[in-house]
Scaffold this motif. Sequence first.
Motif, mmCIF file in Angstrom:
data_model
loop_
_atom_site.group_PDB
_atom_site.id
_atom_site.type_symbol
_atom_site.label_atom_id
_atom_site.label_comp_id
_atom_site.label_asym_id
_atom_site.label_seq_id
_atom_site.Cartn_x
_atom_site.Cartn_y
_atom_site.Cartn_z
ATOM 1 N N LEU A 275 0.833 -1.208 0.000
ATOM 2 C CA LEU A 275 0.000 0.000 0.000
ATOM 3 C C LEU A 275 0.865 1.254 0.000
ATOM 4 C CD1 LEU A 275 -3.087 -0.414 2.325
ATOM 5 C CD2 LEU A 275 -3.019 0.087 -0.092
ATOM 6 N N SER A 278 2.078 1.972 -3.268
ATOM 7 C CA SER A 278 1.062 2.540 -4.157
ATOM 8 C C SER A 278 0.901 4.034 -3.902
ATOM 9 C CB SER A 278 -0.265 1.803 -3.987
ATOM 10 O OG SER A 278 -0.953 2.259 -2.859
ATOM 11 N N PHE A 279 0.998 4.453 -2.635
ATOM 12 C CA PHE A 279 0.920 5.888 -2.352
ATOM 13 C C PHE A 279 2.106 6.624 -2.970
ATOM 14 C CE2 PHE A 279 -1.714 4.565 1.363
ATOM 15 C CZ PHE A 279 -2.888 5.058 0.816
ATOM 16 N N PHE A 282 1.548 7.028 -6.506
ATOM 17 C CA PHE A 282 0.558 8.079 -6.746
ATOM 18 C C PHE A 282 1.221 9.448 -6.643
ATOM 19 C CE2 PHE A 282 -2.818 10.960 -5.289
ATOM 20 C CZ PHE A 282 -3.689 10.816 -6.358
ATOM 21 N N LEU A 283 2.148 9.591 -5.738
ATOM 22 C CA LEU A 283 2.865 10.858 -5.607
ATOM 23 C C LEU A 283 3.898 11.037 -6.702
ATOM 24 C CD1 LEU A 283 3.672 10.925 -1.790
ATOM 25 C CD2 LEU A 283 1.599 11.583 -2.940
ATOM 26 N N VAL A 302 -6.080 5.845 -12.187
ATOM 27 C CA VAL A 302 -6.864 6.911 -11.573
ATOM 28 C C VAL A 302 -6.621 8.227 -12.294
ATOM 29 C CG1 VAL A 302 -7.076 8.320 -9.506
ATOM 30 C CG2 VAL A 302 -7.076 5.857 -9.322
ATOM 31 N N CYS A 319 -6.620 -2.101 -9.853
ATOM 32 C CA CYS A 319 -7.150 -1.965 -8.499
ATOM 33 C C CYS A 319 -7.714 -3.275 -8.004
ATOM 34 C CB CYS A 319 -8.236 -0.900 -8.449
ATOM 35 S SG CYS A 319 -7.574 0.718 -8.506
ATOM 36 N N LEU A 322 -4.784 -5.424 -7.022
ATOM 37 C CA LEU A 322 -4.174 -4.836 -5.818
ATOM 38 C C LEU A 322 -5.017 -5.124 -4.582
ATOM 39 C CD1 LEU A 322 -1.987 -2.934 -4.668
ATOM 40 C CD2 LEU A 322 -3.475 -1.038 -5.174
ATOM 41 N N SER A 323 -6.318 -4.852 -4.681
ATOM 42 C CA SER A 323 -7.177 -5.023 -3.513
ATOM 43 C C SER A 323 -7.292 -6.484 -3.117
ATOM 44 C CB SER A 323 -8.569 -4.456 -3.792
ATOM 45 O OG SER A 323 -8.474 -3.156 -4.254
ATOM 46 N N LEU A 327 -6.177 -7.761 0.415
ATOM 47 C CA LEU A 327 -7.203 -8.393 1.249
ATOM 48 C C LEU A 327 -6.773 -9.791 1.649
ATOM 49 C CD1 LEU A 327 -10.811 -7.708 -0.031
ATOM 50 C CD2 LEU A 327 -9.937 -7.527 2.271
ATOM 51 N N THR B 137 -11.596 -4.361 4.120
ATOM 52 C CA THR B 137 -11.681 -3.816 2.767
ATOM 53 C C THR B 137 -11.276 -2.352 2.748
ATOM 54 O OG1 THR B 137 -13.538 -5.302 2.522
ATOM 55 C CG2 THR B 137 -13.163 -3.741 0.744
ATOM 56 N N ILE B 141 -7.993 -1.080 0.121
ATOM 57 C CA ILE B 141 -8.054 -0.311 -1.124
ATOM 58 C C ILE B 141 -7.331 1.011 -0.903
ATOM 59 C CG2 ILE B 141 -9.582 0.688 -2.846
ATOM 60 C CD1 ILE B 141 -11.690 -1.294 -1.968
ATOM 61 N N PRO B 142 -6.411 1.369 -1.791
ATOM 62 C CA PRO B 142 -5.688 2.628 -1.583
ATOM 63 C C PRO B 142 -6.641 3.817 -1.519
ATOM 64 C CG PRO B 142 -4.758 1.397 -3.420
ATOM 65 C CD PRO B 142 -5.961 0.654 -2.987
ATOM 66 N N THR B 143 -6.280 4.792 -0.686
ATOM 67 C CA THR B 143 -7.154 5.955 -0.488
ATOM 68 C C THR B 143 -7.456 6.675 -1.791
ATOM 69 O OG1 THR B 143 -5.764 6.231 1.434
ATOM 70 C CG2 THR B 143 -7.506 7.819 1.127
ATOM 71 N N PHE B 144 -6.462 6.721 -2.687
ATOM 72 C CA PHE B 144 -6.717 7.501 -3.903
ATOM 73 C C PHE B 144 -7.766 6.852 -4.784
ATOM 74 C CE2 PHE B 144 -2.772 5.100 -4.678
ATOM 75 C CZ PHE B 144 -3.077 4.406 -5.833
ATOM 76 N N VAL B 145 -7.874 5.521 -4.684
ATOM 77 C CA VAL B 145 -8.917 4.848 -5.454
ATOM 78 C C VAL B 145 -10.285 5.112 -4.823
ATOM 79 C CG1 VAL B 145 -9.761 2.619 -6.235
ATOM 80 C CG2 VAL B 145 -7.329 3.085 -6.229
ATOM 81 N N ALA B 148 -11.245 8.689 -5.579
ATOM 82 C CA ALA B 148 -11.675 8.889 -6.963
ATOM 83 C C ALA B 148 -13.055 8.288 -7.188
ATOM 84 C CB ALA B 148 -10.656 8.254 -7.909
ATOM 85 N N TYR B 152 -16.401 10.238 -8.219
ATOM 86 C CA TYR B 152 -17.145 9.889 -9.426
ATOM 87 C C TYR B 152 -18.627 9.733 -9.090
ATOM 88 C CZ TYR B 152 -18.636 7.394 -13.572
ATOM 89 O OH TYR B 152 -19.295 7.031 -14.711
ATOM 90 N N VAL B 156 -19.657 13.540 -9.769
ATOM 91 C CA VAL B 156 -19.874 13.517 -11.220
ATOM 92 C C VAL B 156 -21.265 13.001 -11.558
ATOM 93 C CG1 VAL B 156 -19.041 12.582 -13.389
ATOM 94 C CG2 VAL B 156 -17.419 13.235 -11.626
ATOM 95 N N VAL B 247 -2.468 12.571 -0.447
ATOM 96 C CA VAL B 247 -3.316 11.865 -1.400
ATOM 97 C C VAL B 247 -4.708 12.477 -1.431
ATOM 98 C CG1 VAL B 247 -4.337 9.649 -1.925
ATOM 99 C CG2 VAL B 247 -2.006 9.759 -1.106
ATOM 100 N N LYS B 250 -4.696 15.856 -2.950
ATOM 101 C CA LYS B 250 -4.522 15.876 -4.403
ATOM 102 C C LYS B 250 -5.807 15.446 -5.103
ATOM 103 C CE LYS B 250 -1.267 14.714 -7.992
ATOM 104 N NZ LYS B 250 -0.173 13.876 -8.428
ATOM 105 N N VAL B 251 -6.470 14.421 -4.564
ATOM 106 C CA VAL B 251 -7.686 13.934 -5.214
ATOM 107 C C VAL B 251 -8.782 14.993 -5.173
ATOM 108 C CG1 VAL B 251 -9.538 12.240 -5.052
ATOM 109 C CG2 VAL B 251 -7.189 11.504 -4.824
#
Lengths: 351, 306
Positions: A275, A278-279, A282-283, A302, A319, A322-323, A327, B137, B141-145, B148, B152, B156, B247, B250-251
Amino acid sequence: MHQLARRLGQWIIYCSVGILAILVMVSAVSLPFSIRWFNAQDLDSAIRHPPVLKPIIPWNTYHAALEKSGRAIISNRESAKHDIATVENDTRAASTPSGVTNFAYQVSSWLGHDDLGRSLLYRLLPAFLISFGIGGAAAIMATVIGTSWGAVAALIGGRVDQVMMRIVDVLYGLPYILMVILLKTALTRPLAGLLGGASRLADIIILFVAIGGVSWLTMARVVRGQVLSLKTRAFVEAARVAGGGTLYIIRRHLVPNLTGLIAVYATLVVPQAILQESFLSFLGIGVAQPTPTLGGLAADGVQAVNSFVGYWWLIVFPCGVLSVTILALQFLGDALRQSYERRSRGGSMLV
Amino acid sequence: MTRGLLGRFGAGIITVFFVYALTFLMVVSIPGNPLQGGERKMSREVEAALRSRYHMDDNWRYFADFLGGALHADLGPSFSYPDWNCNQIILSALPVSMLVGGLAIIVALMLGVPLGVVSAARQGEWTDASFLSATLTCISIPTFVIGAFLLYIFAVRLHWAPIGGWGTLAHLPLPVLTLSLPFLAYITRLMRAGMIESLGSDYIRTAIAKGVSPRVAIWKHAFKPAFLPVLSYLGPATAQAMTGSFVVEKVFGVPGLGQHFVNAALNRDPGLVLSTVLVFSALLVAFNIVIDFLYTWLDPRIIEAV
C-alpha cells in the motif's frame, strides 16, 4: 449460524492462500514473456507487435479510438522507414467502420491497452511480482532489523534500552514520505553507479530499503514488549537459576516464544508495504516508469480516467488485483494472529 | 502526576529536537541546489549573496539560525515559493488540514467505537464477520482509489458535492469521509480487540452474575479499559490526520499541509522541509502528551507508572 460464520472464515483463508499462490505462479511463469513488454527499449516493438489475443470483454468505442491512435503512431514510425504502402493500408482500414472493429479485434489483448498502447495484462503480471517482492523485502527487513533492535534493547535494558527506544520514537516522528524521498534522491544515483549503470535495479532496491527502513519500527516495539514480558516469566527465571547462560536462554526460551509473534507481524507488514508503494507511486516517487507495480498501475489508471473518457479497464483491473492481493494478505495475517493469540493468552497485542 | 507530565514534556522537546537534527542532516546531505530550482537560472553573484545571507555554506550556523528563528515563531523564507515565507505557508495550510483531519478523526471515532463494541459483543456472528470484512476492505483499497470512486459517484454522477476545490461547506464531506476511512477501520479493530479482552475479564463476569444488564455491563463496566488501546492510537493518528494527507488533498483539491511535505522535499526547499517536519513532530508530541493526560484520567493506576 455461529458454525456457518466460522466455516466461512475458514473458506476465506483457503481462498486467500489459493489466490495468492495462483497469482504468484502465473506471474512468475509468465515473467519471461511479460518482462519484454515493460522494458523501455522494447516499447517500440511492444506497440508494433502487440500480443494477439481474443478479448473476453466487449470493447467500447474509446478503446477502438485508442487502438486507432496507437496504430497511427506505428504508421508514423513505419513511414520513417519509407513504408508508405502500409501507412495507406492502415489509414484506409482505420477510417472505415468495419475496418475499426476488425482492427480492434485483431490487436486487442485480454485486459486492454494503456494510453501508450502497452498491453495491460503484460504489465500487470510483472507488476504483481514486483509489488509482492517489495512487500516481501519490507517484511524481511522489518523482521531482521526490528527483531534484533527490539530484542537487544529489551535484553540489555537500562540506559541502552531507553536510548534505543528514544531513537525509535524519533524515527516515528519523521514523516515517512519525507524519509523515502530523501533516501531515494540521495542514494539512487550512487547505487546505480555501484551496480554499473543499472538504474532501474537501483531504483527498485532503494524502494525496498526505503519502505523496509520505515516498517521495522512497529516490529521493534512489539518484540521489545514481548521480550520484556518473557524475561519476567517463571520459566526464564528457572532456566537462569538452573545455570543457563544468556545465549542458552535466548536460543531455548526467547526465540521459540518470539517466532509466532514475528511471523504474524511480518505477514502484516507485506500488505502495508504494498500500500505504501502505491501511495508513493501516486505521488510520482515510487518505482520509476516504465517498471510497473500494482500501485503504480492503479495510480496511472486513476489519473487516466476522468468523466469524459471511460478508460475503465485501466483502473478496474489493477485496483482489482491490488485489492484482492492486499485483502488476501490481511485475512492471512489476521488468521495467523488469531490462532497465535488463542495459543498464548496474555502479553498484550497491538492490532 | 504533574511531575510525570513535566517529564513527558521534557522528553517530548528532546524528541522534537532530534527529529529536527535528523531532518537537517538529511536535508543538507541530499544532492541538489535549492536556490537553482526556479524557472530562470540565478546568476552566481545572486546565489552567493543569498547563500551568505542565510549562512547556507556554514551548516552549523544554518542549523542554529533556523532553530533560533523557529523558537521565535519565525520559520524563515521558502525558496520554492518566493512570494511566501514558511510562516505564511504553514498558517494558510495548517487550519485547512486541521479542520479536515479533526473532522475525519471525529467521524472515525463516532462510527468506529460503536462498530467495534457491537462486533465484540457479537463475536463470531455474522455482524462481527461482516464488520471485520468491511474494515479490512477499507484498509485494503488505496485511499486515492476510494477518493476517486467517491468523487465519481457523488460529484460527477449525483451532483451532491462539488468536484473539487475548497471554500464552502459542501467541499467538506468527501475529503473528510475519505480521510477517515482508514482511521475508522483501525479504531473499529482496536475497539473490538480491547472489548473482547475486557468482556472476558473476571469483573464483567461478576457484574453479570450480580444481575447487571448486558448493556450496562458493556457500556459502563467494560468500556473504559477497552477504550485504552484506541486512546493510545489516537495520539499519532490525530497528528497524522491533522497535518494533512497528500493523497486526499490531491484527489479533492484541498489546499492543506500535506502537499507541502511532499513538494518541499521534492523541491529541496530546506526551510519548508524543516518547517513542516517541526510542525508535524510538535503536533505529534503535543497529542501524545494530551493522550497521556487522558490516559491517567481514564485509568488512575497509570499514575504510578508515570
